[in-house]
Motif scaffolding. Structure first.
Motif, short mmCIF file in Angstrom:
data_model
loop_
_atom_site.label_atom_id
_atom_site.label_comp_id
_atom_site.label_asym_id
_atom_site.label_seq_id
_atom_site.Cartn_x
_atom_site.Cartn_y
_atom_site.Cartn_z
N ALA A 1 0.83 -1.21 0.00
CA ALA A 1 0.00 0.00 0.00
C ALA A 1 0.86 1.26 0.00
N THR A 2 1.85 1.31 0.88
CA THR A 2 2.70 2.50 0.94
C THR A 2 3.52 2.67 -0.33
N ALA A 3 4.04 1.55 -0.85
CA ALA A 3 4.81 1.64 -2.10
C ALA A 3 3.93 2.14 -3.23
N GLY A 4 2.70 1.63 -3.32
CA GLY A 4 1.81 2.06 -4.39
C GLY A 4 1.41 3.52 -4.27
N TRP A 5 1.07 3.96 -3.06
CA TRP A 5 0.64 5.35 -2.89
C TRP A 5 1.79 6.33 -3.09
#
Length: 404
Positions: free
Chosen positions: A255-259
């Protein structure tokens, strides 16, 4: 209200009565131990430059760093080449034994110590996968990861079979010896004041050592079943909590990598994947990188697809079919990264983390096929063993003595 109470009661019972996901946990154990083992073996010729006392990051610099950040590393206990070689060899051995599932509770602690000791010695060595391995090695300590596909499960199966035949099962002797030796080392290091770092790792080591003794005492001395049941409940709660933390950690990583990717201009215009393909450090196969980057359409699809998959994956856990599709996509993506960008250990660490979401039915079939293949190999060699000794269900190793 009664339905809610019944649901809560069932949930509590499910969490306390059994260690959930035994096959997923076994795959995680095998995946991370294999990743670390392969890394240590591949970097063996370069171990001095990476972690050695005479490497670019000297022993004195390493001591100053650990004193400032409070990180744990056994390499700071003693100065010299012999101690470094000993710690490196023990890290390799612990990884191998955890991979095989021999005394998994003890080996998971030693595996964690090996990861912490080497990685914290030189924090500037790594490719991202080391951070995942660092966290997961800590979480593995709290799991019952040797209940299937391990030598512990095989030994337990043989013990149950022997008792079913009315045979006497000899008491465990290896566990107490291992416990005594490790306890003496732990006490000596603590008394000598060598146990540097924050309180978490020393407290965890002493707690694990004491828990092993308590388990042995209850198994040998308790006159009723209640103490063993209580210990099983506590172990199940810790296991299930750690499993939930591992799943949450994997979701947070994606999630953090994608955002963060969404906020980058290169990811927004679809060209982000193009640039690492043309960096010398990430181009083990320049011809393959040129072939992939020659198509603008492929670059845009891969760039946008990576962002979409990473952002969407945590939300797909509520739909099993969609989750399985994205899981295959992410594992395929990491396999491609391993080959095209030359990051095999980063990819192996991420694939091992993804394995926690593998369907139980798939792992059942995988285990059955592996057992049949192993049986055929043994039958060709003229050696026969009990059916499926390495995947003997979900029960705890039944030898009387120290837990695996």
């Amino acid at each position: 209200m009664n339905k809610l109470a019944l649901t809560v009661s069932r949930g509590i019972g499910r969490i306390t009565e059994a260690a959930l996901g035994p096959r997923q946990t076994a795959v995680i154990r095998i995946g991370f131990s294999a990743t670390w083992l392969l890394f240590l073996l591949r970097e063996y010729p370069h171990r001095q430059e990476l972690y050695g006392p005479d490497g670019p990051w000297s022993f004195d610099l390493g001591r100053r760093l650990t004193q400032e950040n409070g990180a744990f590393t056994a390499l700071m206990w003693f100065r010299g080449q012999f101690w470094f070689e000993t710690v490196y060899a023990l890290a390799v051995l612990a990884s191998l034994l955890l991979l095989l599932g021999w005394r998994t509770r003890t080996m998971s602690v030693l595996f964690m110590l090996g990861v912490f000791s080497l990685q914290n010695r030189s924090v500037f060595v790594g490719d991202g996968g080391d951070n995942v391995l660092h966290l997961m090695s800590l979480y593995l300590v709290f799991t019952r990861c040797g209940r299937v596909w391990s030598l512990d499960a095989r030994r337990a199966e043989r013990g149950r079979a022997a008792r079913a035949r009315g045979e006497r099962v000899p008491p465990d002797r290896v566990g107490p010896v291992l416990w005594g030796v490790l306890g003496a080392v732990l006490a000596g290091v603590t008394v000598a004041g060598r146990m540097q770092g924050e309180w978490l790792v020393p407290a965890l080591l002493w707690a694990a050592w004491a828990a092993q003794a308590l388990w042995w005492l209850v198994a040998r001395r308790a006159r009723s079943a209640e103490p063993r049941i209580l210990l099983d409940v506590i172990a199940n709660v810790l296991h299930n909590t750690a499993l939930l933390v591992i799943m949450t950690e994997a979701c947070l990583i994606y999630a953090t990598a994608g955002w963060y990717k969404i906020q980058g201009s290169r990811w927004q215009d679809g060209t982000a994947v193009y640039y690492p393909l043309h960096l010398d450090y990430f181009s083990p196969w320049p011809g393959l990188a040129d072939l992939l980057s020659s198509s603008g359409t492929i670059m845009v699809v891969v760039t946008y697809g990576t962002v979409i998959v990473q952002v969407a994956f945590p939300f797909t856990l509520f739909n099993r079919r969609v989750k399985n599709v994205l899981l295959v996509a992410m594992m395929t993506e990491h396999a491609v990264i391993a080959v095209v960008l030359g990051l095999p250990f980063f990819s192996l660490a991420m694939i091992a983390a993804d394995a926690v979401f593998l369907p139980t039915s798939f792992l059942h079939r995988l285990g059955d096929r592996a057992a049949r293949a192993r049986g055929r190999l043994l039958s060709r060699g003229g050696h026969r063993e009990p059916e499926e000794p390495l995947s003997s269900g979900d029960s705890e190793p039944a030898h009387v003595g120290f837990p695996a």
